[in-house]
Structures are given as C-alpha cells and as structure tokens.
Motif scaffolding. Structure first.
Motif, mmCIF file in Angstrom:
data_model
loop_
_atom_site.group_PDB
_atom_site.id
_atom_site.type_symbol
_atom_site.label_atom_id
_atom_site.label_comp_id
_atom_site.label_asym_id
_atom_site.label_seq_id
_atom_site.Cartn_x
_atom_site.Cartn_y
_atom_site.Cartn_z
ATOM 1 N N ARG A 25 2.637 2.184 -11.272
ATOM 2 C CA ARG A 25 3.602 2.868 -10.412
ATOM 3 C C ARG A 25 3.349 4.363 -10.338
ATOM 4 O O ARG A 25 4.098 5.090 -9.711
ATOM 5 N N PHE A 26 2.307 4.840 -11.012
ATOM 6 C CA PHE A 26 2.049 6.276 -10.980
ATOM 7 C C PHE A 26 1.391 6.677 -9.682
ATOM 8 O O PHE A 26 1.519 7.807 -9.224
ATOM 9 N N GLY A 27 0.663 5.747 -9.060
ATOM 10 C CA GLY A 27 -0.085 6.083 -7.850
ATOM 11 C C GLY A 27 0.590 5.556 -6.608
ATOM 12 O O GLY A 27 1.797 5.435 -6.530
ATOM 13 N N TYR A 28 -0.210 5.198 -5.638
ATOM 14 C CA TYR A 28 0.297 4.794 -4.338
ATOM 15 C C TYR A 28 0.574 3.306 -4.238
ATOM 16 O O TYR A 28 0.977 2.823 -3.213
ATOM 17 N N GLY A 29 0.354 2.554 -5.274
ATOM 18 C CA GLY A 29 0.515 1.104 -5.193
ATOM 19 C C GLY A 29 -0.829 0.437 -4.990
ATOM 20 O O GLY A 29 -1.834 1.077 -4.715
ATOM 21 N N ARG A 30 -0.855 -0.883 -5.146
ATOM 22 C CA ARG A 30 -2.134 -1.593 -5.147
ATOM 23 C C ARG A 30 -2.515 -2.108 -3.786
ATOM 24 O O ARG A 30 -3.650 -2.463 -3.546
ATOM 25 N N SER A 31 -1.592 -2.210 -2.859
ATOM 26 C CA SER A 31 -1.895 -2.685 -1.506
ATOM 27 C C SER A 31 -0.879 -2.117 -0.558
ATOM 28 O O SER A 31 0.079 -1.459 -0.958
ATOM 29 N N ARG A 32 -1.070 -2.370 0.737
ATOM 30 C CA ARG A 32 -0.157 -1.833 1.743
ATOM 31 C C ARG A 32 1.227 -2.432 1.618
ATOM 32 O O ARG A 32 2.197 -1.847 2.068
ATOM 33 N N THR A 135 7.335 4.910 14.542
ATOM 34 C CA THR A 135 6.873 5.235 13.199
ATOM 35 C C THR A 135 5.412 5.655 13.259
ATOM 36 O O THR A 135 4.629 5.133 14.057
ATOM 37 N N TYR A 136 5.041 6.593 12.393
ATOM 38 C CA TYR A 136 3.686 7.137 12.349
ATOM 39 C C TYR A 136 3.162 7.014 10.913
ATOM 40 O O TYR A 136 3.881 7.329 9.958
ATOM 41 N N TYR A 137 1.909 6.592 10.781
ATOM 42 C CA TYR A 137 1.318 6.368 9.466
ATOM 43 C C TYR A 137 0.066 7.224 9.317
ATOM 44 O O TYR A 137 -0.806 7.227 10.193
ATOM 45 N N LEU A 138 -0.010 7.926 8.199
ATOM 46 C CA LEU A 138 -1.168 8.776 7.911
ATOM 47 C C LEU A 138 -2.054 8.074 6.892
ATOM 48 O O LEU A 138 -1.580 7.643 5.842
ATOM 49 N N LEU A 155 -1.380 7.253 3.073
ATOM 50 C CA LEU A 155 -0.923 8.500 2.465
ATOM 51 C C LEU A 155 0.565 8.748 2.710
ATOM 52 O O LEU A 155 1.336 8.893 1.760
ATOM 53 N N LEU A 156 0.969 8.816 3.983
ATOM 54 C CA LEU A 156 2.343 9.158 4.324
ATOM 55 C C LEU A 156 2.801 8.350 5.533
ATOM 56 O O LEU A 156 1.988 7.871 6.314
ATOM 57 N N ALA A 157 4.124 8.259 5.658
ATOM 58 C CA ALA A 157 4.726 7.614 6.825
ATOM 59 C C ALA A 157 5.848 8.498 7.344
ATOM 60 O O ALA A 157 6.514 9.194 6.571
ATOM 61 N N ALA A 158 6.063 8.481 8.650
ATOM 62 C CA ALA A 158 7.130 9.270 9.277
ATOM 63 C C ALA A 158 7.819 8.413 10.334
ATOM 64 O O ALA A 158 7.159 7.652 11.049
ATOM 65 N N LYS A 159 9.125 8.554 10.425
ATOM 66 C CA LYS A 159 9.899 7.806 11.412
ATOM 67 C C LYS A 159 10.719 8.787 12.249
ATOM 68 O O LYS A 159 11.326 9.714 11.719
ATOM 69 N N SER A 172 8.040 10.047 4.344
ATOM 70 C CA SER A 172 8.166 9.338 3.076
ATOM 71 C C SER A 172 6.800 8.949 2.535
ATOM 72 O O SER A 172 5.834 8.815 3.286
ATOM 73 N N LEU A 173 6.742 8.741 1.222
ATOM 74 C CA LEU A 173 5.536 8.249 0.571
ATOM 75 C C LEU A 173 5.418 6.735 0.651
ATOM 76 O O LEU A 173 4.393 6.172 0.284
ATOM 77 N N ASN A 174 6.482 6.081 1.099
ATOM 78 C CA ASN A 174 6.523 4.630 1.165
ATOM 79 C C ASN A 174 6.667 4.199 2.620
ATOM 80 O O ASN A 174 7.655 4.540 3.277
ATOM 81 N N SER A 175 5.728 3.441 3.121
ATOM 82 C CA SER A 175 5.761 3.023 4.524
ATOM 83 C C SER A 175 6.863 2.017 4.804
ATOM 84 O O SER A 175 7.271 1.842 5.948
#
Length: 407
Positions: A25-32, A135-138, A155-159, A172-175
């Motif tokens: 849980r320290f990083g971005y997660g293991r998959s989308r 929604t936009y995904y980086l 990396l990032l998500a925006a709504k 957000s850091l979570n899509s």
C-alpha cells in the motif's frame, strides 16, 4: 551466494509474501483495479519469520541499492515500492536510497508527483480523456506505443464538476475514487464562469509560508467531517489566465501561468524550487495560524489586474506560450514538438519561462511544459524542472475547458 542470486531470492520472497495476502500500500497499487495509495507501517508476520529479518543492516542497504539501480523503469520498478512496503526499517532505507525526480528522473512514490521534474530532460506522459464521465487520466508512458495501446503507469486522475458559477477539476491518486472526500485527494483546479482564469489548489502547503484559502466546498467538507485525515484547506499554488480574443482573430490560444510557489530564479543555473518531502494527511486544526479568505487569495486579487507584471515584481515564475510560426504550405500555426504531437488542435501549446527583467536568456528558450493531441481522446504531456507532474497536469486540464471568449 552471489549478489545476483541473493536479489533474485529476495524478489521471490517478496512475491510469495504478496501472494499470501500482503497488500503493498506504499505505492500506487499492483494493477489498475487495485490502485490503493496510502502510507502504512503494518509489519508482515510472514516476513518476520523468514531469513530476511535477521539480515545485517549493511548488507540490506547494499542489496536494496542494487535493486533500486537495476529496476530502472516501470513495471519492474514496483519491486522498489514492494521493498519500501515491507516494514518501517526497510522503508526508511529505501527512502534514503531513492532520489527525487530532479536528480533521478524517476517517479517512484506518490510524493514524486508533487516534486519538481528532472533538469534538462522532459518526463514523457500522456492523458486519456473519458468523455462519458468527464474524467481524465494521467499515465507515465512506458514506451513509444503506450498511448495508442492504452498501456502505461497510472499517475493521477481528475474529474470535472460543473458548478453554477465555475468549474472544478478534482484530482486524486486513485482513479476509482475521484472526489473531494477521498483520502487520496491531492488538489483541484477551479475556473471562472468564462473559463478564462483558473486557480490551482494544493491540498497541502508547498512551503512554510503558504496561506490557505477556504472555499465554500472546503467549509462544507469541514462541517460534514468526512474523515479526520483529509486536509480541508486549499493552498493556491498557481494562477492560469487565457487572453480574450475580442477581435475573433485566428490562431492558437494565448495563456500564461503564474506559479505562486516557484521563484523566477528556479530556471536559472543554480536556482531551486520548493520540494515537498511527504504527503501529509491531516485536518484543518493542524494549521491554526493560517488566515482564511472567502474565494481567492490576496495574491490572486493582486494579480487580477496584471498577472505578469505583478508576479514579476514579487519574483514569481511566469510561464507563457512559446510563439508559433505560420506554415504557408500547411496553412496552419506550427510548433516543434519533436514528434510528440501529431494532430492539429487549438489545445496544443508549449510553455517557456518569461524573463524577469531585460532580454531573454538561453534558459528562457527551454520548453518547461508541452501538451498536444495525438488521438481523439489521447494527449501527450511532457514536463521538466521546476514544475511537478501535479502542476503540469492541472495546467493541461485548463486547456480542456471550453473557452468561448478565447477561440
């Protein structure tokens, strides 16, 4: 046992622990579908019982350094994140070994998105737009075909949220959880009614002297007490303005960005920009000395009459459009994106630093941020020092908003 076999055994051990149910849980997660991004110091009982628990600190540091150097790109770099998620001791060592993007040119942990990019080279990313849910995904491009294959490091998500008098882009850091009440919320972009002026808000201060702006949404959030770990304050870090096209002349949009937290000297040799060291999750009570303003900061009000001149008086970094040239044969405005942009669009732009005083120097010719279209809903975003991925993403989001008065 050689270091190579030792590292291979360690990777195998980390993989077996992960399969037993350990969630990194320290990083971005293991998959989308598993992008959990938060810090935790929960020890692993299975790991404590293994032979790695008694490894000498000097040997452990050497092994972790070799893993950090060998896992240079994603997705293999997830092994570095896995090592940091093992326990507190491993995490502290990894945090010392992993350098900031300015030095390493690598995005490893979530805090890397708030830190300035590398000097002298562009971090290549791309943005995917979902028209159906606004929604936009980086993503961080892993290869040249990443954008076309929808393959990259998230990396990032925006709504986008349309209000009666403005538009908000929640980041957000979570899509899967793009909301102001999420514990992965890191900031937002807010526009005026015409979509000609934007303010970038960071969820945490970029420097000790930052002032927090309390908007209507943050006041409502504070009353609801969604979570005591969510920062309710909004810290203005940039102001973006688009020039009105009152004559209706054809050509690219003209824009400029005032970076509130970055001095103009940051683009000069030896210049520095503020660098955040960790993502802080705390409530508004932890900032009792900051004064509040209703809708915009004092600096924003002072910049409303003349953003460039006011910012330069305060020594702030101002980014402006790189002037395009008219191509007679193609009958369009052109910029050299070095092959990163393939579709003509009014949204395409390149930003360079505006000179503070006097003529522009070589440092003012370097492209700090470029954004352009490569497909129907795919756009490239490349940035470098002194801005961060978060700041670059918000600037690019402003280009998506409708601007009737600027076309």
């Amino acid at each position: 046992m050689s270091f190579k076999s030792l590292i291979q055994d360690m990777r195998g051990e980390l993989g077996s622990i992960s399969r037993k149910g350990f969630d990194v849980r320290f990083g971005y997660g293991r998959s989308r579908s598993q992008r959990v991004v938060q810090d935790t110091s929960v020890p692993i009982d299975a790991f404590k019982q293994s032979c790695w628990a008694s490894m000498p600190p000097e040997l452990l540091r050497d092994v972790l350094m070799r893993i950090e150097l060998s896992e240079d790109t994603w997705p293999s770099r997830k092994n570095v994140v896995s090592c940091a998620g093992v326990c507190r001791n491993w995490r502290e060592i990894v945090k010392e070994i992993v350098k900031v993007p300015e030095v390493s040119s690598k995005l490893t942990f979530p805090i890397s998105l708030k830190q300035p990019g590398p000097r002298g080279s562009l971090v290549q990313c791309y943005i995917m737009r979902n028209r159906s849910n606004q929604t936009y995904y980086l993503y961080l491009g892993l290869n040249q075909a990443a954008a076309s294959n929808d393959d990259g490091k998230f990396l990032l998500a925006a709504k986008r949220f349309r209000r009666p008098t403005c538009t908000d882009y929640i980041i957000s850091l979570n899509s899967d959880d793009v909301s102001r009440g999420s514990n992965t919320y890191i900031g937002k972009l807010r526009s005026n009614f015409l979509g000609t002026k934007f303010t970038v808000y960071d969820a945490q201060p970029t420097n000790p002297g930052a002032q927090v702006t309390r908007t209507r949404s943050s006041r409502l959030l504070s009353l609801k007490q969604v979570s005591p770990r969510i920062p309710s304050g909004n810290f203005p870090v940039a102001h973006i303005s688009y020039e009105l096209n009152v004559l209706g002349s054809r050509g690219p949009r003209r824009m400029q960005c005032v970076m509130d937290a970055i001095p103009a000297s940051a683009v000069e040799p030896g210049g520095t920009a503020p660098t955040q060291t960790e993502l802080v999750h705390s409530n508004l009570d932890s900032f009792p000395s900051f004064s509040f303003f209703r809708s915009k900061s004092i600096r924003a009000e002072s910049l409303s009459s003349g953003p460039s001149s006011a910012a330069q008086k305060e020594g702030l970094l101002v980014l402006k459009n790189k002037a395009p040239r008219w191509h007679e044969q193609l009958q369009c405005w052109c910029l050299n994106f070095n092959g990163r942009v393939t579709v003509a669009s009014v949204k395409n732009f390149q930003l360079v630093a505006a000179p503070l005083n006097g003529p522009a120097g070589p440092e003012h010719e370097n492209v700090i941020l470029q954004f352009g279209k490569v497909g129907k809903d795919v756009f490239t975003m490349d940035y470098q020092y002194p801005i961060s991925a978060f700041q670059a993403f918000t600037i690019c989001l402003s280009s998506f908003d409708t601007k009737i008065a600027c076309e």
